[in-house]
Scaffold this motif. Structure first.
Motif, PDB file in Angstrom:
ATOM      1  N   ASN A   1       0.795  -1.219   0.000  1.00  0.00           N
ATOM      2  CA  ASN A   1       0.000   0.000   0.000  1.00  0.00           C
ATOM      3  C   ASN A   1       0.829   1.272   0.000  1.00  0.00           C
ATOM      4  OD1 ASN A   1      -2.370   1.282  -0.056  1.00  0.00           O
ATOM      5  ND2 ASN A   1      -2.917   0.944   2.070  1.00  0.00           N
ATOM      6  N   ARG A   2       2.043   1.166   0.484  1.00  0.00           N
ATOM      7  CA  ARG A   2       2.860   2.373   0.636  1.00  0.00           C
ATOM      8  C   ARG A   2       3.841   2.507  -0.507  1.00  0.00           C
ATOM      9  NH1 ARG A   2      -0.414   3.914   3.016  1.00  0.00           N
ATOM     10  NH2 ARG A   2      -0.888   3.844   5.237  1.00  0.00           N
ATOM     11  N   ARG A   3       4.412   3.676  -0.643  1.00  0.00           N
ATOM     12  CA  ARG A   3       5.391   3.882  -1.704  1.00  0.00           C
ATOM     13  C   ARG A   3       6.579   2.962  -1.520  1.00  0.00           C
ATOM     14  NH1 ARG A   3       8.092   9.407  -4.004  1.00  0.00           N
ATOM     15  NH2 ARG A   3       9.268   8.376  -5.645  1.00  0.00           N
ATOM     16  N   ASP A   4       7.011   2.418  -2.639  1.00  0.00           N
ATOM     17  CA  ASP A   4       8.092   1.440  -2.645  1.00  0.00           C
ATOM     18  C   ASP A   4       9.427   2.178  -2.722  1.00  0.00           C
ATOM     19  OD1 ASP A   4       9.925  -0.494  -3.125  1.00  0.00           O
ATOM     20  OD2 ASP A   4       8.669  -1.619  -4.511  1.00  0.00           O
ATOM     21  N   GLU A   5      10.105   2.222  -1.579  1.00  0.00           N
ATOM     22  CA  GLU A   5      11.363   2.957  -1.516  1.00  0.00           C
ATOM     23  C   GLU A   5      12.400   2.377  -2.473  1.00  0.00           C
ATOM     24  OE1 GLU A   5      12.280   5.666  -0.331  1.00  0.00           O
ATOM     25  OE2 GLU A   5      14.459   5.527  -0.571  1.00  0.00           O
ATOM     26  N   ALA A   6      12.410   1.062  -2.594  1.00  0.00           N
ATOM     27  CA  ALA A   6      13.378   0.429  -3.492  1.00  0.00           C
ATOM     28  C   ALA A   6      13.135   0.870  -4.933  1.00  0.00           C
ATOM     29  CB  ALA A   6      13.285  -1.088  -3.376  1.00  0.00           C
ATOM     30  N   ALA A   7      11.881   0.972  -5.311  1.00  0.00           N
ATOM     31  CA  ALA A   7      11.583   1.424  -6.673  1.00  0.00           C
ATOM     32  C   ALA A   7      12.054   2.866  -6.851  1.00  0.00           C
ATOM     33  CB  ALA A   7      10.083   1.312  -6.951  1.00  0.00           C
ATOM     34  N   ARG A   8      11.838   3.677  -5.828  1.00  0.00           N
ATOM     35  CA  ARG A   8      12.275   5.072  -5.917  1.00  0.00           C
ATOM     36  C   ARG A   8      13.788   5.147  -6.157  1.00  0.00           C
ATOM     37  NH1 ARG A   8      14.297   7.873  -2.001  1.00  0.00           N
ATOM     38  NH2 ARG A   8      14.699  10.076  -2.434  1.00  0.00           N
ATOM     39  N   GLN A   9      14.529   4.406  -5.354  1.00  0.00           N
ATOM     40  CA  GLN A   9      15.980   4.389  -5.518  1.00  0.00           C
ATOM     41  C   GLN A   9      16.373   3.879  -6.895  1.00  0.00           C
ATOM     42  OE1 GLN A   9      18.298   5.490  -3.567  1.00  0.00           O
ATOM     43  NE2 GLN A   9      17.196   5.875  -1.647  1.00  0.00           N
ATOM     44  N   ALA A  10      15.711   2.818  -7.330  1.00  0.00           N
ATOM     45  CA  ALA A  10      16.057   2.228  -8.628  1.00  0.00           C
ATOM     46  C   ALA A  10      15.870   3.249  -9.736  1.00  0.00           C
ATOM     47  CB  ALA A  10      15.204   0.988  -8.880  1.00  0.00           C
ATOM     48  N   VAL A  11      14.792   4.024  -9.647  1.00  0.00           N
ATOM     49  CA  VAL A  11      14.535   5.033 -10.678  1.00  0.00           C
ATOM     50  C   VAL A  11      15.609   6.118 -10.639  1.00  0.00           C
ATOM     51  CG1 VAL A  11      12.972   6.896 -11.343  1.00  0.00           C
ATOM     52  CG2 VAL A  11      12.069   4.627 -10.807  1.00  0.00           C
ATOM     53  N   LEU A  12      15.918   6.602  -9.436  1.00  0.00           N
ATOM     54  CA  LEU A  12      16.914   7.665  -9.333  1.00  0.00           C
ATOM     55  C   LEU A  12      18.257   7.202  -9.889  1.00  0.00           C
ATOM     56  CD1 LEU A  12      16.154   9.240  -5.832  1.00  0.00           C
ATOM     57  CD2 LEU A  12      15.429   9.995  -8.087  1.00  0.00           C
ATOM     58  N   HIS A  13      18.648   5.991  -9.515  1.00  0.00           N
ATOM     59  CA  HIS A  13      19.936   5.508 -10.006  1.00  0.00           C
ATOM     60  C   HIS A  13      19.918   5.265 -11.502  1.00  0.00           C
ATOM     61  CE1 HIS A  13      20.854   4.194  -5.665  1.00  0.00           C
ATOM     62  NE2 HIS A  13      21.594   5.247  -5.966  1.00  0.00           N
ATOM     63  N   ALA A  14      18.824   4.722 -11.985  1.00  0.00           N
ATOM     64  CA  ALA A  14      18.742   4.464 -13.422  1.00  0.00           C
ATOM     65  C   ALA A  14      18.854   5.769 -14.205  1.00  0.00           C
ATOM     66  CB  ALA A  14      17.429   3.754 -13.759  1.00  0.00           C
ATOM     67  N   ALA A  15      18.168   6.803 -13.730  1.00  0.00           N
ATOM     68  CA  ALA A  15      18.220   8.088 -14.419  1.00  0.00           C
ATOM     69  C   ALA A  15      19.641   8.633 -14.417  1.00  0.00           C
ATOM     70  CB  ALA A  15      17.269   9.077 -13.752  1.00  0.00           C
ATOM     71  N   ASP A  16      20.247   8.593 -13.254  1.00  0.00           N
ATOM     72  CA  ASP A  16      21.619   9.065 -13.111  1.00  0.00           C
ATOM     73  C   ASP A  16      22.542   8.315 -14.071  1.00  0.00           C
ATOM     74  OD1 ASP A  16      23.216  10.872 -11.874  1.00  0.00           O
ATOM     75  OD2 ASP A  16      22.846  10.134  -9.866  1.00  0.00           O
ATOM     76  N   ASP A  17      22.464   7.000 -14.025  1.00  0.00           N
ATOM     77  CA  ASP A  17      23.360   6.187 -14.843  1.00  0.00           C
ATOM     78  C   ASP A  17      23.157   6.455 -16.332  1.00  0.00           C
ATOM     79  OD1 ASP A  17      24.128   5.185 -12.452  1.00  0.00           O
ATOM     80  OD2 ASP A  17      23.212   3.208 -12.695  1.00  0.00           O
ATOM     81  N   LEU A  18      21.910   6.505 -16.751  1.00  0.00           N
ATOM     82  CA  LEU A  18      21.648   6.728 -18.169  1.00  0.00           C
ATOM     83  C   LEU A  18      22.180   8.076 -18.623  1.00  0.00           C
ATOM     84  CD1 LEU A  18      18.053   5.279 -18.563  1.00  0.00           C
ATOM     85  CD2 LEU A  18      20.113   4.508 -19.722  1.00  0.00           C
ATOM     86  N   LEU A  19      22.005   9.089 -17.778  1.00  0.00           N
ATOM     87  CA  LEU A  19      22.505  10.408 -18.153  1.00  0.00           C
ATOM     88  C   LEU A  19      24.011  10.361 -18.353  1.00  0.00           C
ATOM     89  CD1 LEU A  19      21.787  13.401 -18.563  1.00  0.00           C
ATOM     90  CD2 LEU A  19      22.518  13.776 -16.219  1.00  0.00           C
ATOM     91  N   ILE A  20      24.707   9.745 -17.410  1.00  0.00           N
ATOM     92  CA  ILE A  20      26.164   9.694 -17.501  1.00  0.00           C
ATOM     93  C   ILE A  20      26.612   8.856 -18.698  1.00  0.00           C
ATOM     94  CG2 ILE A  20      28.273   8.990 -16.315  1.00  0.00           C
ATOM     95  CD1 ILE A  20      26.651  11.425 -15.155  1.00  0.00           C
ATOM     96  N   GLU A  21      25.965   7.691 -18.851  1.00  0.00           N
ATOM     97  CA  GLU A  21      26.462   6.751 -19.857  1.00  0.00           C
ATOM     98  C   GLU A  21      26.103   7.140 -21.283  1.00  0.00           C
ATOM     99  OE1 GLU A  21      25.296   2.775 -18.868  1.00  0.00           O
ATOM    100  OE2 GLU A  21      25.882   3.065 -16.775  1.00  0.00           O
ATOM    101  N   HIS A  22      24.863   7.616 -21.457  1.00  0.00           N
ATOM    102  CA  HIS A  22      24.415   7.833 -22.838  1.00  0.00           C
ATOM    103  C   HIS A  22      23.931   9.256 -23.104  1.00  0.00           C
ATOM    104  CE1 HIS A  22      24.801   3.546 -23.206  1.00  0.00           C
ATOM    105  NE2 HIS A  22      23.904   3.328 -22.276  1.00  0.00           N
TER     106      HIS A  22
END
Lengths: 198, 198, 198, 198
Positions: free
Chosen positions: A11-32
């Motif tokens: 029912n509550r916000r998924d903290e792991a998903a939040r982190q995964a999104v932040l890291h994915a965005a960061d990584d994609l920006l740096i890499e590509h």
DNA sequence: TTGTAAGCGAGACGGTACGTCCGGTCTTCAT
DNA sequence: ATGAAGACCGGACGTACCGTCTCGCTTACAA
């Protein structure tokens, strides 16, 4: 990397998903680069449904802002407590390096760029990052004035632009900032008292 | 507005089409921002086929660069001939105003922004605009040194970043540049001799 | 299968793409049912961009209608020319078989079903298929009346429903139509004169 | 309308929630068609959590089947007790009206349609509705034969398709069934003895 | 009397498809 | 040869539902 065994959250916000999104965005920006930073790509990389992103962030810009705010305070804190000539100079050197070396620096440059293309980005960037940070930088200089390190009577906001503008422009044009540029600006513009060392 | 009565051209490059594209790109950028600046929109507005654009320009960035180069020399020439303290100062004031007021200034900021997102843009911007312009600005300062207006011994390129960086950063963050900022930089960093007036 | 080497078409509508879409839709319906008949799946299977589908068809229903109209006249023509008792009876037997055996029959049933869910489908189905076909079927019976094969004085449209309704209902409920059902209806409802054989 | 003040139920199945779901499904089908009949919409309208629906029904089709079974026996009972020529004819007239007028008739048509798209629906529809109802209809005709109203020697199942098929096909194609169609079929196919009146 | 187990509203989650938009390539035809 | 027109493939956009899940509450029955 796609976070296969992340536990479902209910029912509550998924903290792991939040982190995964932040890291994915960061990584994609740096890499590509920013061009590859699509919501679909972030979702794919984070192992997350697109809707989960749209539920919590109004745009990819806000994702980057979240990572920037979290990271930049860690990597480059503003020395507001009893600032000295030395710490101010170090802050500016650190800032120059942050822009060129740090992933979060790249995020900042990308957001500053995107702000030119979209007024909404510009507003968010100011309200959530530039404004608060500039406030602390003003506090830093005000502390230096109060402590007698710096002569009073200057518009601190304008002074900060004079100090920080060159660093950012060098970074935007892909050139490192030589130490002498910073030192020249600090020496000529700030007129700090006890700057014997450094 | 879509240039309805432009005569068809036959087998040489159609200068009218070229102008229509450049103006359409310029106008769209000013009126609706970079986000609305798609090749399709430019073609629509210019009354030109998409292929005509792709035949002559590799990307919309190059269109903007063409307009920028044409316009910026007209609106803001670099005073390379016998530069004086006054003309250098005036150039910087003009530059600050150009960035905020002039459509070509907006184009420049948009390109500088886009360069953060795409290395190809960055390279074009440097080769076709920033590099040549910076050369002339260096000539300007070198002329000032040669004429005795400015003391020798400084790295002129770095000095220019210190002067121009703040103006650009203010523009990028949507704030006008106060005259005192420019004057402070000029006074403190350039150490010009005969600056009695202004 | 994804039509890899289809030549590009240029300015005019690509007939090969049109065929590929129609066949893909047909095949998907037969192989995986209406549920799997998504525009994305059709595009994937036909080796065609989604936009190419949306450019030419307002919905997947119209795609199916196109295939139905093309196919059903080939496989099950209405014998309007000098209809006899024999040819009418054969038409109805052919119709029953068409519904159960022929891919186009499945398409018809799917469209008749979809028409229950969407008024737009219902309207298209009537205007483009059911109406014209019913007109020809009425012509068939009218020809039989004119030729003396069938007694006059009946509402032909209503009679056709009485003949065709059972076949369709059997097909909708997944049961083959026994020959005796058709014969019974033809014998009892049509009262054809020379029906000695068959 | 969303049943705001329904009391919470506790440990046992909440009958009020069950009714709310059935009515919501029914209403949505009638008001906005099958396309708008999503589980989310039903839950929203019924003021019920999605999970409550999935807990008790495997699919929205089963919800509709539940409403259909409850309603159709009430609105259109099969006259199995001592059927007369009159009652059989009345049943068929009632059936035609049921399909066009009654909400439950719309539900039936929607399910019959959906059965074309999904084998699972087809199976449920047969097992839970069509099969049992057809059994009772056969009983009706068998009663008529036993009572001497109808001549023996016909396949009753096939005869029922011949009677009922046209009504359903008319309904599926959105056209009312004229009384003469039913009467013609009854007269020609059933050969009922004492049909003096009506 | 109090666990405890189930039903419930709520809603986040990973997915799939929707219909639209634009990018960049290609072909046709008129000039 | 050029340019207008526009079809084409590809792929991202932001939205709607799908069916599954977990949460925290309420209630009824059993210990």
């Amino acid at each position: 990397m796609p976070a296969t065994q992340r536990p479902r959250s209910g029912n509550r916000r998924d903290e792991a998903a939040r982190q995964a999104v932040l890291h994915a965005a960061d990584d994609l920006l740096i890499e590509h680069g920013f061009g590859a930073l699509t919501v679909e790509a972030i979702a794919r990389r984070a192992g997350v449904a697109k809707q989960t992103i749209y539920r919590w962030w109004p745009s990819k810009v806000e994702i980057l802002l979240d990572t920037l705010i979290e990271d930049s305070d860690k990597r480059l804190p503003v020395p507001v407590e009893k600032p000295t000539a030395k710490s101010i100079r170090a802050y500016l050197h650190g800032f120059a390096e942050f822009l060129i070396q740090d992933p979060a620096g790249k995020v900042f440059l990308a957001l500053l760029a995107e702000a030119q293309h979209s007024p909404a980005t510009a507003e968010s960037l100011h309200k959530r990052y530039l404004g608060p940070r500039r406030d602390r930088e003003c506090d830093m200089l005000a502390g230096a004035v109060a402590g007698g390190t710096m002569p009073p009577g200057q518009d601190l906001d304008v002074t900060l632009d004079a100090l920080v503008g060159p660093l950012i422009y060098r970074a935007l044009t892909g050139r490192e900032t030589p130490r002498c540029l910073i030192d020249k600006c600090v020496d000529d513009l700030l007129d700090l008292r006890p700057q014997s060392e450094c």
